[in-house]
Design a protein around this motif. Structure first.
Motif, PDB file in Angstrom:
ATOM      1  N   ASP A  38     -35.740  77.872 124.162  1.00 40.78           N
ATOM      2  CA  ASP A  38     -34.478  77.235 124.557  1.00 40.78           C
ATOM      3  C   ASP A  38     -34.240  76.056 123.632  1.00 40.78           C
ATOM      4  O   ASP A  38     -34.837  74.990 123.799  1.00 40.78           O
ATOM      5  CB  ASP A  38     -34.554  76.786 126.018  1.00 40.78           C
ATOM      6  CG  ASP A  38     -33.300  76.024 126.447  1.00 40.78           C
ATOM      7  OD1 ASP A  38     -32.298  76.060 125.697  1.00 40.78           O
ATOM      8  OD2 ASP A  38     -33.328  75.396 127.521  1.00 40.78           O
ATOM      9  N   ALA A  40     -31.123  74.695 123.049  1.00 35.88           N
ATOM     10  CA  ALA A  40     -29.790  74.131 123.288  1.00 35.88           C
ATOM     11  C   ALA A  40     -29.714  72.655 122.884  1.00 35.88           C
ATOM     12  O   ALA A  40     -28.717  72.228 122.272  1.00 35.88           O
ATOM     13  CB  ALA A  40     -29.393  74.321 124.753  1.00 35.88           C
ATOM     14  N   ASP A 208     -26.203  80.388 124.825  1.00 28.13           N
ATOM     15  CA  ASP A 208     -26.828  79.322 125.600  1.00 28.13           C
ATOM     16  C   ASP A 208     -27.875  78.541 124.826  1.00 28.13           C
ATOM     17  O   ASP A 208     -28.586  77.707 125.392  1.00 28.13           O
ATOM     18  CB  ASP A 208     -27.456  79.903 126.875  1.00 28.13           C
ATOM     19  CG  ASP A 208     -28.580  80.896 126.583  1.00 28.13           C
ATOM     20  OD1 ASP A 208     -28.825  81.211 125.389  1.00 28.13           O
ATOM     21  OD2 ASP A 208     -29.217  81.382 127.543  1.00 28.13           O
ATOM     22  N   GLY A 210     -30.476  79.928 123.311  1.00 27.42           N
ATOM     23  CA  GLY A 210     -31.732  80.659 123.265  1.00 27.42           C
ATOM     24  C   GLY A 210     -31.909  81.357 121.923  1.00 27.42           C
ATOM     25  O   GLY A 210     -30.937  81.736 121.262  1.00 27.42           O
ATOM     26  N   GLU A 235     -41.467  75.011 119.458  1.00 27.20           N
ATOM     27  CA  GLU A 235     -40.309  74.763 120.319  1.00 27.20           C
ATOM     28  C   GLU A 235     -40.253  73.294 120.736  1.00 27.20           C
ATOM     29  O   GLU A 235     -39.187  72.664 120.703  1.00 27.20           O
ATOM     30  CB  GLU A 235     -40.357  75.656 121.558  1.00 27.20           C
ATOM     31  CG  GLU A 235     -39.178  75.436 122.502  1.00 27.20           C
ATOM     32  CD  GLU A 235     -39.208  76.330 123.727  1.00 27.20           C
ATOM     33  OE1 GLU A 235     -38.268  76.243 124.544  1.00 27.20           O
ATOM     34  OE2 GLU A 235     -40.167  77.115 123.878  1.00 27.20           O
TER      35      GLU A 235
END
Length: 263
Positions: A38, A40, A208, A210, A235
Motif C-alpha cells: 500500500d 498511497a 488506491d 496498491g 514498503e
C-alpha cells in the motif's frame, strides 16, 4: 498460392548482448517473492512535488536503503576458486533502460553507485541522462556496445571473467542488484532474468495506491524469508524515509517560490 518462405535475420548488437545476458542468467537459480504494498502515502507525497523525481529513483533509493541494513542483499555467489559468497560494502544498482539503437528497440543497463546516499533529484537526473543522452556518450552503454562487437567466443570469455573471477569486479560490472520494470506500459514482469543476486521489479499502481512488488533472488545467496522481509522493509522505507524526503522537496520548492517572488 505458393507459400512465402521465411527469412534468416542476423542478430543485431542489442540482440547479441541480450543473448549473452540470457546465456549467463540461465545458470542462476532465481526464485520470486511477491508482496502487495500500500503506497498511497507515497503517491500522494510525490504528487505534491512540482518537479517529481522519476518513480524508478524512488524505488532505487528505497531498495538501496534496505540493502544497507541487510547484508544478504549485497552478496553474490562466486564459484571460483571455490564456491563462496562475496559481500559488497555498498550497493551498485543496475537499471534496465529502454532506448533505440541503430533503428531498433534496445535495452541498455545503467549503473548507479550507492543510490541510498544520493538525493532523489540527483538520482532522477541521472536516470534522465540514461534515457536521453546519446548512447555513445554514456560510458557503461558505450562499453556494452564495444564488447558486443567482439566475436562470440571472446565475448563469452569476457562475460565469464567479469561475473566469476572477482566479487568486486562482478559488482562493478553488473551491480549488486538490478531494477527493471514495464509498469509505464501498464504491465508487470513476473520472472525477469539476469545474473544479479537480486532483481527488483514492480507492476503498475492501482487506483488506491496498491502495487505488486517482486524480488527475484538467487537461492544460493539467500532464502525466501530474507526476501520476504526485504519486501516488507522496502514498503516501510517507501512509506517512511522516501515520503519524508519528498515532503522536504515540497518545502524547498515553496521557499524557492517565495524567494523568486521577493526578487
Amino acid at each position: 498460392m505458393a507459400k512465402q518462405p521465411g527469412r534468416r535475420i542476423a542478430l543485431s548488437l542489442p540482440r547479441k548482448w541480450i543473448a549473452d545476458l540470457m546465456h549467463f542468467s540461465r545458470h542462476v537459480p532465481l526464485v520470486t517473492a511477491e508482496r502487495r504494498a500500500d503506497l498511497a502515502p507515497l503517491v500522494a507525497a510525490r504528487e505534491q512535488v512540482p518537479d517529481p523525481p522519476a518513480w524508478a529513483a524512488l524505488f532505487l533509493k528505497a531498495y538501496a536503503i534496505v540493502a544497507a541494513r541487510t547484508p544478504a542483499l549485497r552478496r553474490a555467489y562466486i564459484p571460483v576458486p571455490w564456491p563462496h559468497l562475496y559481500e559488497s560494502p555498498e550497493s551498485f544498482a543496475s537499471v534496465a533502460v529502454a532506448r533505440e539503437f541503430q533503428g531498433e528497440p534496445a535495452v541498455f543497463f545503467g549503473l548507479l553507485r550507492t543510490p541510498d546516499c544520493q538525493p532523489l533529484p540527483q538520482l532522477s537526473a541521472r536516470l534522465h541522462e540514461f534515457k536521453t543522452h546519446p548512447v555513445e556518450t554514456i560510458r557503461v552503454f558505450a562499453r556494452l556496445i564495444r564488447y558486443t562487437r567482439y566475436p562470440l567466443p571472446i565475448r563469452r570469455v569476457m562475460w565469464w571473467l567479469g561475473l566469476n573471477l572477482s566479487g568486486k569486479k562482478r559488482a562493478d560490472t553488473i551491480g549488486t542488484f538490478g531494477l527493471t520494470t514495464v509498469s509505464g506500459a501498464g504491465a508487470g514482469l513476473l520472472t525477469p532474468l539476469a545474473p544479479a543476486a537480486t532483481i527488483l521489479n514492480y507492476g503498475p499502481f492501482a487506483a488506491d495506491g496498491g502495487i505488486d512488488l517482486r524480488l527475484n533472488f538467487d537461492h544460493r545467496v539467500m532464502d525466501g524469508m530474507t526476501a520476504a522481509a526485504a519486501l516488507h522493509d522496502l514498503e516501510n522505507v517507501l512509506r517512511g524515509e522516501i515520503v519524508a524526503e519528498l515532503e522536504a522537496l515540497v518545502g524547498v520548492g515553496a521557499r524557492e517560490e517565495v524567494v523568486a517572488e521577493a526578487g
